[in-house]
Design a protein around this motif. Sequence first.
Motif, PDB file in Angstrom:
ATOM      1  N   PHE A 157      31.950  31.572 -37.226  1.00 55.08           N
ATOM      2  CA  PHE A 157      32.138  30.592 -38.311  1.00 55.08           C
ATOM      3  C   PHE A 157      32.867  31.287 -39.463  1.00 55.08           C
ATOM      4  CE2 PHE A 157      29.949  26.431 -39.268  1.00 55.08           C
ATOM      5  CZ  PHE A 157      30.618  26.153 -40.435  1.00 55.08           C
ATOM      6  N   PRO A 158      33.938  30.684 -40.012  1.00 55.97           N
ATOM      7  CA  PRO A 158      34.650  31.343 -41.117  1.00 55.97           C
ATOM      8  C   PRO A 158      33.725  31.582 -42.321  1.00 55.97           C
ATOM      9  CG  PRO A 158      35.892  29.460 -40.298  1.00 55.97           C
ATOM     10  CD  PRO A 158      34.545  29.406 -39.630  1.00 55.97           C
ATOM     11  N   MET A 159      33.794  32.789 -42.862  1.00 56.71           N
ATOM     12  CA  MET A 159      32.850  33.211 -43.904  1.00 56.71           C
ATOM     13  C   MET A 159      32.882  32.303 -45.139  1.00 56.71           C
ATOM     14  SD  MET A 159      30.506  35.330 -44.818  1.00 56.71           S
ATOM     15  CE  MET A 159      30.543  36.784 -43.768  1.00 56.71           C
ATOM     16  N   GLU A 160      34.081  31.972 -45.605  1.00 58.84           N
ATOM     17  CA  GLU A 160      34.144  31.205 -46.859  1.00 58.84           C
ATOM     18  C   GLU A 160      33.532  29.812 -46.679  1.00 58.84           C
ATOM     19  OE1 GLU A 160      37.741  31.569 -49.058  1.00 58.84           O
ATOM     20  OE2 GLU A 160      37.296  29.794 -50.284  1.00 58.84           O
ATOM     21  N   ILE A 180       9.571  27.259 -53.461  1.00 55.94           N
ATOM     22  CA  ILE A 180      10.265  28.539 -53.268  1.00 55.94           C
ATOM     23  C   ILE A 180      10.843  29.008 -54.599  1.00 55.94           C
ATOM     24  CG2 ILE A 180      12.185  29.682 -52.079  1.00 55.94           C
ATOM     25  CD1 ILE A 180      11.648  27.669 -49.777  1.00 55.94           C
ATOM     26  N   GLU A 181      10.575  30.284 -54.918  1.00 60.69           N
ATOM     27  CA  GLU A 181      10.970  30.811 -56.226  1.00 60.69           C
ATOM     28  C   GLU A 181      12.199  31.706 -56.172  1.00 60.69           C
ATOM     29  OE1 GLU A 181       7.434  32.712 -57.636  1.00 60.69           O
ATOM     30  OE2 GLU A 181       6.321  30.822 -57.683  1.00 60.69           O
ATOM     31  N   GLN A 182      12.431  32.329 -55.034  1.00 63.45           N
ATOM     32  CA  GLN A 182      13.533  33.279 -54.980  1.00 63.45           C
ATOM     33  C   GLN A 182      14.263  33.229 -53.629  1.00 63.45           C
ATOM     34  OE1 GLN A 182      12.666  37.505 -54.933  1.00 63.45           O
ATOM     35  NE2 GLN A 182      14.346  37.801 -56.382  1.00 63.45           N
ATOM     36  N   VAL A 183      15.581  33.115 -53.693  1.00 63.10           N
ATOM     37  CA  VAL A 183      16.408  33.129 -52.486  1.00 63.10           C
ATOM     38  C   VAL A 183      17.468  34.215 -52.640  1.00 63.10           C
ATOM     39  CG1 VAL A 183      17.950  31.806 -50.988  1.00 63.10           C
ATOM     40  CG2 VAL A 183      16.050  30.650 -52.133  1.00 63.10           C
ATOM     41  N   ILE A 184      17.599  35.060 -51.605  1.00 62.30           N
ATOM     42  CA  ILE A 184      18.606  36.125 -51.625  1.00 62.30           C
ATOM     43  C   ILE A 184      19.585  35.883 -50.482  1.00 62.30           C
ATOM     44  CG2 ILE A 184      19.016  38.613 -51.466  1.00 62.30           C
ATOM     45  CD1 ILE A 184      16.109  39.020 -52.407  1.00 62.30           C
ATOM     46  N   PHE A 185      20.881  35.846 -50.814  1.00 57.61           N
ATOM     47  CA  PHE A 185      21.919  35.791 -49.786  1.00 57.61           C
ATOM     48  C   PHE A 185      22.314  37.229 -49.472  1.00 57.61           C
ATOM     49  CE2 PHE A 185      22.566  31.715 -52.069  1.00 57.61           C
ATOM     50  CZ  PHE A 185      22.375  30.860 -50.998  1.00 57.61           C
ATOM     51  N   VAL A 186      22.127  37.621 -48.229  1.00 54.39           N
ATOM     52  CA  VAL A 186      22.413  39.005 -47.855  1.00 54.39           C
ATOM     53  C   VAL A 186      23.769  39.078 -47.164  1.00 54.39           C
ATOM     54  CG1 VAL A 186      21.594  41.014 -46.587  1.00 54.39           C
ATOM     55  CG2 VAL A 186      19.951  39.423 -47.592  1.00 54.39           C
ATOM     56  N   CYS A 187      24.640  39.895 -47.738  1.00 53.25           N
ATOM     57  CA  CYS A 187      25.992  40.058 -47.202  1.00 53.25           C
ATOM     58  C   CYS A 187      26.112  41.434 -46.573  1.00 53.25           C
ATOM     59  CB  CYS A 187      27.016  39.935 -48.323  1.00 53.25           C
ATOM     60  SG  CYS A 187      26.965  38.334 -49.122  1.00 53.25           S
ATOM     61  N   PHE A 188      26.618  41.459 -45.357  1.00 53.29           N
ATOM     62  CA  PHE A 188      26.743  42.723 -44.644  1.00 53.29           C
ATOM     63  C   PHE A 188      28.183  43.185 -44.783  1.00 53.29           C
ATOM     64  CE2 PHE A 188      26.054  45.287 -40.643  1.00 53.29           C
ATOM     65  CZ  PHE A 188      24.980  45.989 -41.124  1.00 53.29           C
ATOM     66  N   GLY A 189      28.440  44.000 -45.776  1.00 58.13           N
ATOM     67  CA  GLY A 189      29.809  44.493 -45.986  1.00 58.13           C
ATOM     68  C   GLY A 189      30.454  43.889 -47.221  1.00 58.13           C
ATOM     69  N   GLN A 190      31.442  44.615 -47.701  1.00 59.66           N
ATOM     70  CA  GLN A 190      32.092  44.270 -48.965  1.00 59.66           C
ATOM     71  C   GLN A 190      32.818  42.927 -48.905  1.00 59.66           C
ATOM     72  OE1 GLN A 190      31.953  46.440 -51.765  1.00 59.66           O
ATOM     73  NE2 GLN A 190      32.753  44.663 -52.871  1.00 59.66           N
ATOM     74  N   ALA A 192      32.255  40.225 -47.132  1.00 58.56           N
ATOM     75  CA  ALA A 192      31.318  39.094 -47.194  1.00 58.56           C
ATOM     76  C   ALA A 192      30.781  38.935 -48.617  1.00 58.56           C
ATOM     77  CB  ALA A 192      30.170  39.306 -46.216  1.00 58.56           C
ATOM     78  N   TYR A 193      30.468  40.057 -49.214  1.00 56.36           N
ATOM     79  CA  TYR A 193      29.924  40.051 -50.578  1.00 56.36           C
ATOM     80  C   TYR A 193      30.946  39.455 -51.560  1.00 56.36           C
ATOM     81  CZ  TYR A 193      27.750  42.188 -54.728  1.00 56.36           C
ATOM     82  OH  TYR A 193      27.163  42.416 -55.934  1.00 56.36           O
ATOM     83  N   ASP A 194      32.194  39.922 -51.465  1.00 55.93           N
ATOM     84  CA  ASP A 194      33.249  39.392 -52.347  1.00 55.93           C
ATOM     85  C   ASP A 194      33.426  37.891 -52.129  1.00 55.93           C
ATOM     86  OD1 ASP A 194      33.635  41.918 -53.317  1.00 55.93           O
ATOM     87  OD2 ASP A 194      35.403  42.345 -52.073  1.00 55.93           O
ATOM     88  N   CYS A 195      33.336  37.484 -50.877  1.00 56.55           N
ATOM     89  CA  CYS A 195      33.501  36.064 -50.558  1.00 56.55           C
ATOM     90  C   CYS A 195      32.391  35.228 -51.209  1.00 56.55           C
ATOM     91  CB  CYS A 195      33.499  35.895 -49.047  1.00 56.55           C
ATOM     92  SG  CYS A 195      33.637  34.199 -48.541  1.00 56.55           S
ATOM     93  N   TYR A 196      31.151  35.665 -51.091  1.00 58.87           N
ATOM     94  CA  TYR A 196      30.037  34.930 -51.701  1.00 58.87           C
ATOM     95  C   TYR A 196      30.227  34.828 -53.216  1.00 58.87           C
ATOM     96  CZ  TYR A 196      26.751  33.876 -47.973  1.00 58.87           C
ATOM     97  OH  TYR A 196      26.135  33.309 -46.874  1.00 58.87           O
ATOM     98  N   LEU A 197      30.615  35.936 -53.840  1.00 58.28           N
ATOM     99  CA  LEU A 197      30.775  35.895 -55.306  1.00 58.28           C
ATOM    100  C   LEU A 197      31.889  34.923 -55.700  1.00 58.28           C
ATOM    101  CD1 LEU A 197      30.274  39.580 -56.481  1.00 58.28           C
ATOM    102  CD2 LEU A 197      28.600  37.745 -56.264  1.00 58.28           C
TER     103      LEU A 197
END
Length: 204
Positions: A157-160, A180-190, A192-197
Amino acid sequence: MINNGHLLLIFQRLQAIHADWMLENTHNNGEANMIKQTSVFQGDITQLQVDAIVNAAKNSLLGGGGVDGAIHRAAGPELLAECRQLNGCATGEAKITKGYQLRAKWVIHTVGPIWYGGNQGEDEMLAKCYRNSLAVAEQYQIKSIAFPAISTGVYGFPMERASKIAITEVNKFLHSHQSIEQVIFVCFGQSAYDCYLKVIRELT
Ligand code: APR
């Protein structure tokens, strides 16, 4: 109820986490103000000390590669033994097991869609993974939960596009549910992380 003292504790528990983005929703439920946090973390989901981590599993629930393999390795063989009792899981659905040797108490296993180009209902199926995982978390009174980027590895599935669905579904759920009080999106690698931000900046 959550107050500043509790928030501080959460941050101490998650001190390894580099949370670049935080969305705080204030919920007035008549008795207490609930502050809900959503953050993005780059790293290995198996290391997180949260109530539940979500596994991007396959229909058999009998383990595989990617995040599924990492979770089974970190949890130990009892996880596979419990998964064998569950009779698999349909795509878009979610089932829960204990976390065994993980820091997380629970593992919520969901099966994302395989990407066939985007016209086979993949978006809705992926949205269902997030909704159903959160619904299971709510049933078990889970307060903190971490998601990997479901379907974006082996399933293609395309990341974006996937991250837009993930963030939208989680935000919708947090706005309409109290537990639910806290949700963390975990990105494996830079990347994916840049894409989420980037997607978070666009959506908020
Ligand atoms: N922590 C967090 N994220 C991880 C980790 C980890 N330890 N390992 C991999 N990822 C990321 C990948 O980089 C990807 O962005 O998880 C995302 C999902 O990738 P996959 O694990 O390949 O899951 P998915 O695409 O949903 O495919 C599921 O893969 O291993 C099999 O049994 C699994 O058949 C199922 C299929």
